[in-house]
Design an enzyme around this catalytic site. Structure first.
Site, PDB file in Angstrom:
ATOM      1  N   LYS A  36       0.999  -1.057   0.197  1.00 44.39           N
ATOM      2  CA  LYS A  36       0.258  -0.034   0.048  1.00 44.39           C
ATOM      3  C   LYS A  36       0.936   1.280   0.078  1.00 44.39           C
ATOM      4  O   LYS A  36       2.115   1.121   0.274  1.00 44.39           O
ATOM      5  CB  LYS A  36      -0.874   0.028   1.404  1.00 44.39           C
ATOM      6  CG  LYS A  36       0.086  -0.055   2.594  1.00 44.39           C
ATOM      7  CD  LYS A  36      -0.955  -0.231   3.733  1.00 44.39           C
ATOM      8  CE  LYS A  36      -0.145  -0.419   5.063  1.00 44.39           C
ATOM      9  NZ  LYS A  36      -0.887  -0.996   6.248  1.00 44.39           N
TER      10      LYS A  36
ATOM     11  N   ARG B 263     -10.794  -0.946  15.054  1.00 47.90           N
ATOM     12  CA  ARG B 263     -10.901  -0.365  13.664  1.00 47.90           C
ATOM     13  C   ARG B 263     -11.977  -0.875  12.803  1.00 47.90           C
ATOM     14  O   ARG B 263     -12.983  -1.017  13.483  1.00 47.90           O
ATOM     15  CB  ARG B 263      -9.551  -0.219  13.086  1.00 47.90           C
ATOM     16  CG  ARG B 263      -9.156   0.789  12.113  1.00 47.90           C
ATOM     17  CD  ARG B 263      -7.636   0.946  11.760  1.00 47.90           C
ATOM     18  NE  ARG B 263      -7.236  -0.412  11.282  1.00 47.90           N
ATOM     19  CZ  ARG B 263      -6.064  -0.495  10.573  1.00 47.90           C
ATOM     20  NH1 ARG B 263      -5.211   0.599  10.759  1.00 47.90           N
ATOM     21  NH2 ARG B 263      -5.499  -1.631  10.281  1.00 47.90           N
TER      22      ARG B 263
ATOM     23  N   HIS C 278      -5.746  -8.032  12.838  1.00 49.62           N
ATOM     24  CA  HIS C 278      -4.705  -7.108  13.187  1.00 49.62           C
ATOM     25  C   HIS C 278      -4.094  -6.557  14.361  1.00 49.62           C
ATOM     26  O   HIS C 278      -5.118  -6.617  15.124  1.00 49.62           O
ATOM     27  CB  HIS C 278      -5.106  -5.795  12.204  1.00 49.62           C
ATOM     28  CG  HIS C 278      -3.897  -4.933  11.688  1.00 49.62           C
ATOM     29  ND1 HIS C 278      -2.741  -5.627  10.904  1.00 49.62           N
ATOM     30  CD2 HIS C 278      -3.655  -3.775  11.827  1.00 49.62           C
ATOM     31  CE1 HIS C 278      -1.860  -4.355  10.914  1.00 49.62           C
ATOM     32  NE2 HIS C 278      -2.312  -3.261  11.452  1.00 49.62           N
TER      33      HIS C 278
ATOM     34  N   ARG D 128       1.808 -10.965   6.691  1.00 46.06           N
ATOM     35  CA  ARG D 128       1.802  -9.728   5.920  1.00 46.06           C
ATOM     36  C   ARG D 128       2.794  -8.493   6.337  1.00 46.06           C
ATOM     37  O   ARG D 128       2.626  -7.745   6.905  1.00 46.06           O
ATOM     38  CB  ARG D 128       0.349  -8.981   6.392  1.00 46.06           C
ATOM     39  CG  ARG D 128      -0.849  -9.949   6.138  1.00 46.06           C
ATOM     40  CD  ARG D 128      -2.195  -9.031   6.465  1.00 46.06           C
ATOM     41  NE  ARG D 128      -2.253  -8.297   7.693  1.00 46.06           N
ATOM     42  CZ  ARG D 128      -2.993  -8.809   8.654  1.00 46.06           C
ATOM     43  NH1 ARG D 128      -3.494  -9.850   8.681  1.00 46.06           N
ATOM     44  NH2 ARG D 128      -2.679  -8.173   9.824  1.00 46.06           N
TER      45      ARG D 128
ATOM     46  N   TYR E 225      14.286  31.025   7.883  1.00 46.91           N
ATOM     47  CA  TYR E 225      12.957  31.449   8.629  1.00 46.91           C
ATOM     48  C   TYR E 225      12.994  31.572  10.058  1.00 46.91           C
ATOM     49  O   TYR E 225      13.454  30.582  10.594  1.00 46.91           O
ATOM     50  CB  TYR E 225      11.913  30.585   8.063  1.00 46.91           C
ATOM     51  CG  TYR E 225      11.495  30.591   6.748  1.00 46.91           C
ATOM     52  CD1 TYR E 225      11.204  32.196   6.126  1.00 46.91           C
ATOM     53  CD2 TYR E 225      11.698  29.626   5.606  1.00 46.91           C
ATOM     54  CE1 TYR E 225      10.823  32.056   4.749  1.00 46.91           C
ATOM     55  CE2 TYR E 225      11.274  29.825   4.365  1.00 46.91           C
ATOM     56  CZ  TYR E 225      10.986  31.051   3.751  1.00 46.91           C
ATOM     57  OH  TYR E 225      10.638  31.063   2.586  1.00 46.91           O
TER      58      TYR E 225
ATOM     59  N   CYS F 278      13.205  24.507   4.852  1.00 48.65           N
ATOM     60  CA  CYS F 278      12.272  25.349   3.981  1.00 48.65           C
ATOM     61  C   CYS F 278      11.702  24.467   3.179  1.00 48.65           C
ATOM     62  O   CYS F 278      11.716  23.261   3.167  1.00 48.65           O
ATOM     63  CB  CYS F 278      13.003  26.304   3.235  1.00 48.65           C
ATOM     64  SG  CYS F 278      14.108  27.406   4.041  1.00 48.65           S
TER      65      CYS F 278
ATOM     66  N   ASP G 297      11.692  24.042  -0.044  1.00 50.54           N
ATOM     67  CA  ASP G 297      12.366  23.664  -1.051  1.00 50.54           C
ATOM     68  C   ASP G 297      13.813  23.515  -0.775  1.00 50.54           C
ATOM     69  O   ASP G 297      14.744  23.127  -1.570  1.00 50.54           O
ATOM     70  CB  ASP G 297      11.982  24.443  -2.215  1.00 50.54           C
ATOM     71  CG  ASP G 297      10.799  24.759  -2.227  1.00 50.54           C
ATOM     72  OD1 ASP G 297       9.791  24.056  -2.717  1.00 50.54           O
ATOM     73  OD2 ASP G 297      10.276  25.820  -2.514  1.00 50.54           O
TER      74      ASP G 297
HETATM   75  C1  LIG Z   1      -0.206  -2.064   6.889  1.00 57.38           C
HETATM   76  C2  LIG Z   1      -0.637  -3.251   7.116  1.00 57.38           C
HETATM   77  C3  LIG Z   1       0.093  -4.405   7.409  1.00 57.38           C
HETATM   78  C4  LIG Z   1       1.778  -4.126   7.356  1.00 57.38           C
HETATM   79  O1  LIG Z   1       2.220  -3.682   8.451  1.00 57.38           O
HETATM   80  P1  LIG Z   1       3.710  -3.603   8.806  1.00 57.38           P
HETATM   81  O2  LIG Z   1       3.872  -2.961  10.003  1.00 57.38           O
HETATM   82  O3  LIG Z   1       4.102  -2.595   7.859  1.00 57.38           O
HETATM   83  O4  LIG Z   1       4.294  -4.749   8.562  1.00 57.38           O
HETATM   84  C5  LIG Z   1      -0.310  -5.504   7.753  1.00 57.38           C
HETATM   85  N1  LIG Z   1      -1.794  -5.761   7.870  1.00 57.38           N
HETATM   86  C6  LIG Z   1      -2.549  -4.781   7.785  1.00 57.38           C
HETATM   87  C7  LIG Z   1      -3.831  -4.762   8.086  1.00 57.38           C
HETATM   88  C8  LIG Z   1      -2.150  -3.503   7.440  1.00 57.38           C
HETATM   89  O5  LIG Z   1      -2.961  -2.437   7.320  1.00 57.38           O
END
Ligand SMILES: *Cc1c(COP(=O)(O)O)cnc(C)c1O
Length: 372
Positions: A38, A136, A165, A221, A265, A312, A314
């Site tokens: 992602k 969530r 998760h 994951r 700045y 800044c 840029d």
């Molecule tokens: C982003 C995400 C991951 C990966 O997480 P990391 O900490 O980068 O390994 C795994 N599962 C879900 C549902 C996520 O949203």
């Protein structure tokens, strides 16, 4: 450099990505891999990263939004792609057209997906999302049976997976992570109790892959770890990964600043003695965050130097003291030069954020150069 490209860029080492993939694959043994790509593969380039992962045998990929899945299909990626976020009802047809794998985080959504698949005379691939403590998306673990039951009555779905998760797998104290895992496994007893095969179970993000091997289950994951950034400190004795991204710039200006004259700045830094200041063509609009002002260091000719004054939009100023630097000299913002090294974790620490935010904040203005 003898080309006309921008003097601030990121190098993306796809061979390092491949080695990281293999290292994690080896660590998790029998569990399958679902790399998480992602947010433009955490800033590393969605299509380039996906293509490499597909080439080296990643059996499936995961993204957050359906748009990211569509971009992957448009880019020619053919492996299964799970969209981890919930689907908005009006976007369900997009999943079906491009054969993206659904996440069903509620009974209602599951029924909507089933209806849409039926109407399209197809079968939707679905992973059921159980909330075990993140609060969530997902059905609470104590109500999971209703989701599992409903899924059994749907006729146009293939329930390929069930997942949850972790909220705190990167904590030193793993009690809440263990509790989440326990809740997940408890909910999954539904399948044994009904003499049904259990769908593919997955829960582990990078931190859990490293810290909680019992959470590897059927599929892992990995996100951050795959890009060579340690999700928790001191992971190298468990798995060795290398940074995939480095970030460089060049000196574009040199001046001597007299004692007492403030820089940038707001005049937030003032040299006590006359000093040499160089300017870099990088700023917060590139993702070199303003929070790095007067805190970060860079490497020039292998030596550490301080960012002085405010970053800044840029440009960024560096105090090189009595040393020398010339226009065109390379500057390391993230990466190594000789024995010195600046990591994504360093940048996160200096600017009071997490490595994830540093990686995903490097904007499209910074060209990426992919090394095979
Ligand atoms: C982003 C995400 C991951 C990966 O997480 P990391 O900490 O980068 O390994 C795994 N599962 C879900 C549902 C996520 O949203």
């Amino acid at each position: 450099m003898n080309d006309s490209s921008r003097p601030t860029w990121c190098d993306i080492d796809l061979a390092a990505l491949e080695r990281n993939y293999r290292a994690i694959e080896h660590l998790v043994g029998a569990s399958k891999m679902m790399p998480v790509i992602k947010a433009d593969a955490y800033g590393h380039g969605l299509i380039q990263v996906a293509s490499r992962l597909e080439d080296i045998g990643a059996p499936r990929l995961a993204v957050a939004y359906v748009e990211e899945g569509l971009a992957l299909r448009a880019g020619g990626i053919t492996v299964p792609i799970q969209v981890l976020g919930g689907a908005v009802a009006r976007q369900i047809p997009l999943f079906l057209e491009q054969e993206l794998t659904f996440t069903a985080p509620s009974v209602d959504k599951l029924l909507q997906i089933d209806e849409a698949a039926k109407a399209a005379k197809t079968t939707a691939k679905v992973h059921l999302k159980i909330d075990t403590g993140m609060e969530r998306i997902g059905v609470h673990h104590y109500n999971a049976d209703t989701l599992f039951d409903t899924a059994l009555r749907c006729t146009s779905l293939e329930i390929e997976g069930v997942f949850s998760h972790f909220a705190s797998a990167d904590d030193n104290d793993l009690r809440s992570a263990r509790l989440q895992l326990e809740r997940f496994l408890e909910a999954l007893k539904f399948y044994d109790d009904h003499n049904l095969p259990t769908p593919t179970r997955h829960m582990a993000n990078s931190a859990a892959i490293v810290a909680l091997p019992e959470a590897h289950l059927d599929l892992v994951r990995p996100g951050l770890l795959l890009y060579g950034v340690e999700p928790i400190e001191q992971t190298s004795h468990i798995v060795t990964v290398e940074p995939v991204l480095s970030w460089r710039s060049e000196v574009i200006y040199f001046k001597v600043v007299e004692a007492g004259n403030s820089i940038g700045y707001g005049g937030t830094w003032t040299p006590e003695n006359s000093t040499r200041i160089v300017t870099l063509p990088v700023g917060y609009a590139d993702g070199y965050r303003r929070g790095l002002s007067n805190r970060a260091q860079v490497l020039i000719n292998g030596n550490r130097h301080n960012v002085v004054g405010r970053v800044c939009m840029d440009q960024t100023m560096i105090d090189i003291g009595a040393t020398s630097a010339y226009n065109g000299d390379q500057v390391v913002l993230v990466g190594s030069d000789g024995i010195n090294n600046i990591t994504i974790r360093d940048l996160a620490q200096w600017s009071d954020t997490i490595p994830y935010e540093i990686l995903t904040s490097i904007t499209a203005r910074v060209p990426r150069r992919w090394q095979p």
